[in-house]
Write a protein that holds these residues in place. Structure first.
Motif, PDB file in Angstrom:
ATOM      1  N   UNK A 317       0.842  -1.193   0.000  1.00 44.19           N
ATOM      2  CA  UNK A 317       0.000   0.000   0.000  1.00 44.19           C
ATOM      3  C   UNK A 317       0.877   1.242   0.000  1.00 44.19           C
ATOM      4  N   UNK A 318       0.462   2.272  -0.759  1.00 41.91           N
ATOM      5  CA  UNK A 318       1.193   3.544  -0.765  1.00 41.91           C
ATOM      6  C   UNK A 318       0.249   4.654  -0.317  1.00 41.91           C
ATOM      7  N   UNK A 324       7.803   6.120  -3.220  1.00 40.26           N
ATOM      8  CA  UNK A 324       8.351   4.828  -3.617  1.00 40.26           C
ATOM      9  C   UNK A 324       7.203   3.864  -3.873  1.00 40.26           C
ATOM     10  N   UNK A 325       7.246   3.207  -5.019  1.00 39.57           N
ATOM     11  CA  UNK A 325       6.172   2.301  -5.421  1.00 39.57           C
ATOM     12  C   UNK A 325       6.756   0.903  -5.577  1.00 39.57           C
ATOM     13  N   UNK A 326       6.150  -0.071  -4.877  1.00 44.22           N
ATOM     14  CA  UNK A 326       6.538  -1.475  -5.006  1.00 44.22           C
ATOM     15  C   UNK A 326       5.446  -2.220  -5.773  1.00 44.22           C
ATOM     16  N   UNK A 360      10.514  -2.042  -8.153  1.00 43.21           N
ATOM     17  CA  UNK A 360      10.408  -0.856  -7.289  1.00 43.21           C
ATOM     18  C   UNK A 360      10.890   0.371  -8.054  1.00 43.21           C
ATOM     19  N   UNK A 361      10.174   1.491  -7.859  1.00 44.10           N
ATOM     20  CA  UNK A 361      10.535   2.730  -8.545  1.00 44.10           C
ATOM     21  C   UNK A 361      10.263   3.927  -7.662  1.00 44.10           C
ATOM     22  N   UNK A 362      11.040   4.994  -7.897  1.00 44.43           N
ATOM     23  CA  UNK A 362      10.780   6.284  -7.262  1.00 44.43           C
ATOM     24  C   UNK A 362       9.989   7.138  -8.245  1.00 44.43           C
TER      25      UNK A 362
END
Length: 531
Positions: A317-318, A324-326, A360-362
Motif C-alpha cells: 500500500x502507498x 516509492x512504489x513497489x 520498485x521505482x521512485x
C-alpha cells in the motif's frame, strides 16, 4: 385533370413540373415525385406523335490548316436536344374542355417554380415495359397555343404541338446510385472498434503447436483509446493475429483475467502457419475486415504498440505522499519500470524518476494534473513505457488513430453516357485526392478536413461546387490542375483501347491523417445518350 383506367398499359409518359417535390428512397435510391402528369392513357389523353428521343444533334470541333483539303476533326459536343410531341386530350363537353385547357396551361406555365424568381427545369419521364425509367430535364420552348379552327367539328378536344428543349441532352435513370467506400487503412486503425484485446505470448510457439499461452491480456478503453485492466474475455471463435498468421480459438482456459491458455486451429483465413516467440504481440478480434486486412508487421506493429500498456499490481500500500512504489514483477517488462515511464493507478498518474529494481521505482506523484491518492496492495498498476510516450503522445491517452491511405476500388458504370458524380468526404482526412484510371482525371484537394467535417464535391452538370456542411466554399483548395469541370464516370475506358465497353472505372483515393471516422461516399445517376 380527368384520367381513365390504364391498368393494361405497358408504357407511360409523364411530365413532372419544376415544383414537384423529389424524394429519394434511403434503401433503393429510387427517386419519387409528388406531382406527375400522365401524358398518354390511350383514353382521354394521347401522344399522337413525338420525335427527338433518340440520338441528339452532334457538333464536331474542326480545324483546317494551310493548304489542307477538307477538315481535321478534333472533338465533338452534344448540342441541346429538342423534343417535339403532339398531345391530344378529349373532354366530354365544352365546359370540361375549358377546365382541361386551363389545367393544361397551368401545368406547363414557365413560372411554375418551387422558389420565386428561380428557373428550374421540368422533366419528361418515360416508363418502359420492364419498369425501367428514363428522365430528361426540359423547359417548354413552344406550344400549348390551342390554335382553333372554327369550322372544326372537334369542339370538345384539343391538339397541341409542344416543343421541349433539354439543355443537357442526355437521359438518366432517376435512381441515385450510392457507393460507400470501405477504407481498409482506417479499418486497420480503428483501434477501439476492431481489436477486442491485446496480449503477449508466454512462450515460444512452434509451427505445429496447437496450444498458445498468453499474458498481460487487456481490452481497449473506448473513451481514451488505450488498454485497461478490464477485459472482454477471449472466447471460442475469436481470431488471434500474431505477425501475419491468423489463428482460430477452439477452446479457452482462463487462469486470471489477464492470463490463460488457448487451444487453436492454426493458419486460418488463408494464412500460413509460422513460428512465434516469447513476448510476441497477440491481437484478438472477431472482425472479419480486420482479419482480412491486418497483420502485425514492422509497418503496423509500432502504430498499435503506442497504446499498449503493461499490467501488474501493487505489492504494498502507498499513501498519498509516498514516492516509492513497489509492484509485482512482469513477464512482458522484465526490467521493470524505467525513468520517464508513467504509472497509472486508479485515476492518478505517477512519473518514474528513478528505477530502484525490477519491482520498485521512485516517482513524482500527481503527474499530469492528476491528484495523489492512497492505493492499497493488490491494486492494478499500469505502466506506459517512456519509449512509447516519446513515439506518440497517444500513449498518454490522447485519442488515437491516423493513417496514410492509398485505396483502390472499381465502380461498374452501366450507362451509355458520362455521369458526373457527387463525392462526400468526411474527416479527419488531409490532402484528399481521387483519380479515375479510366479517364486519368484527378481531383487534388490540398485542405485538411477536420473530424466531423464533411466536404461535398458536386460535379453535376451545371453545378461544379466544393462546399462543407456549413456552406463554406472550398473550391480554392483544389489544385490548379484538378479536373473539376470534367471528372466523370465513363461507359468506356478513355485512355486505352477498350473493345469490351465494360464500364469499369478503377478509382484510386489517397490521403493522410485518417481514422475510423473518415469516410467516402460516391453518388451518381446512370445516364444514357438516348432512348
Amino acid at each position: 385533370m380527368r384520367s381513365r383506367n390504364y391498368s393494361s398499359q405497358l408504357e407511360f409518359d409523364y411530365y413532372i413540373p419544376p415544383n414537384s417535390v423529389n424524394t429519394i428512397n434511403a434503401i433503393t435510391g429510387k427517386v419519387s415525385y409528388s406531382s406527375m402528369y400522365l401524358l398518354q392513357d390511350y383514353s382521354v389523353r394521347a401522344i399522337m406523335s413525338s420525335s427527338g428521343y433518340g440520338m441528339p444533334e452532334i457538333k464536331y470541333i474542326e480545324q483546317t490548316g494551310p493548304f489542307q483539303h477538307g477538315k481535321t476533326i478534333l472533338d465533338y459536343r452534344l448540342l441541346p436536344r429538342n423534343i417535339d410531341m403532339e398531345i391530344r386530350f378529349n373532354s366530354p363537353n365544352r365546359q370540361d374542355y375549358w377546365n382541361d385547357r386551363a389545367d393544361f396551361l397551368n401545368l406547363f406555365r414557365v413560372n411554375k417554380q418551387p422558389l420565386a424568381g428561380a428557373l428550374f427545369q421540368g422533366k419528361l419521364m418515360k416508363i418502359l415495359p420492364d419498369g425501367g425509367r428514363r428522365c430528361i430535364d426540359v423547359l417548354l420552348s413552344a406550344g400549348a397555343a390551342f390554335d382553333f379552327d372554327t369550322s372544326s367539328w372537334d369542339l370538345f378536344s384539343a391538339n397541341n404541338n409542344m416543343t421541349f428543349v433539354a439543355p443537357d441532352p442526355t437521359f438518366y435513370e432517376p435512381t441515385l446510385n450510392t457507393e460507400v467506400i470501405v477504407l481498409a487503412a482506417t479499418t486497420e486503425l480503428a483501434f477501439p472498434k476492431t481489436i477486442k484485446g491485446w496480449g503477449y505470448c508466454t512462450a515460444n510457439v512452434l509451427i505445429g503447436d496447437l496450444s498458445i499461452a498468453y499474458y498481460d491480456y487487456g481490452t481497449p478503453n473506448t473513451s481514451a483509446s488505450r488498454l485497461t485492466a478490464t477485459t472482454t474475455a477471449i472466447v471460442v471463435g475469436d481470431i488471434l493475429i500474431i505477425g501475419t498468421e491468423k489463428i482460430t480459438v477452439t477452446a479457452v482456459t482462463i487462469t486470471t483475467p489477464n492470463t490463460g491458455t488457448l487451444t487453436v486451429t492454426r493458419a486460418s483465413c488463408g494464412t500460413v502457419a509460422a513460428a512465434h516467440t516469447l513476448a510476441d504481440l497477440i491481437a484478438v478480434t472477431k472482425d472479419t475486415t480486420t482479419v482480412a486486412n491486418f497483420a502485425i508487421t514492422t509497418s503496423t506493429y509500432e502504430p498499435w504498440r503506442v497504446v499498449y500498456d503493461f499490467y501488474t499490481t501493487l505489492s504494498a500500500t502507498i499513501s498519498a505522499a509516498a514516492t516509492t512504489v513497489d509492484y509485482a514483477s512482469m513477464l512482458g517488462l522484465a526490467g521493470g519500470a524505467a525513468v520517464g515511464d508513467v504509472l497509472y493507478c486508479g485515476t492518478e498518474k505517477m512519473l518514474v524518476t528513478a528505477a530502484i529494481s525490477s519491482t520498485q521505482a521512485t516517482v513524482t506523484r500527481g503527474y499530469g494534473t492528476t491528484t495523489p491518492a492512497i492505493h492499497t496492495s493488490g491494486t492494478v498498476l499500469v505502466i506506459t513505457a517512456a519509449a512509447q510516450i516519446a513515439q506518440s503522445p497517444n500513449a498518454l491517452g490522447i485519442t488515437f488513430g491516423s493513417a496514410t491511405l492509398a485505396e483502390s476500388f472499381v465502380v461498374n458504370y452501366e450507362g451509355t453516357w458520362n455521369s458526373f458524380p457527387v463525392l462526400e468526404v468526411t474527416g479527419p482526412w488531409d490532402n484528399f485526392t481521387i483519380t479515375n484510371a479510366a479517364t486519368l482525371e484527378t481531383l487534388d484537394f490540398g485542405y485538411n478536413i477536420d473530424g466531423g467535417e464533411t466536404v461535398t464535391f458536386d460535379l453535376s452538370y451545371g453545378v461544379k461546387t466544393v462546399l462543407n456542411q456549413n456552406g463554406t466554399n472550398l473550391i480554392g483548395s483544389l489544385s490548379t490542375d484538378s479536373d473539376l469541370a470534367t471528372f466523370h464516370l465513363t461507359p468506356d475506358a478513355e485512355v486505352t483501347a477498350n473493345t469490351a465497353n465494360d464500364g469499369l472505372n478503377p478509382i484510386l483515393v489517397t490521403g493522410t491523417n485518417l481514422d475510423e471516422d473518415s469516410a467516402l461516399i460516391l453518388k451518381w445517376y446512370t445516364r444514357y445518350i438516348g432512348i
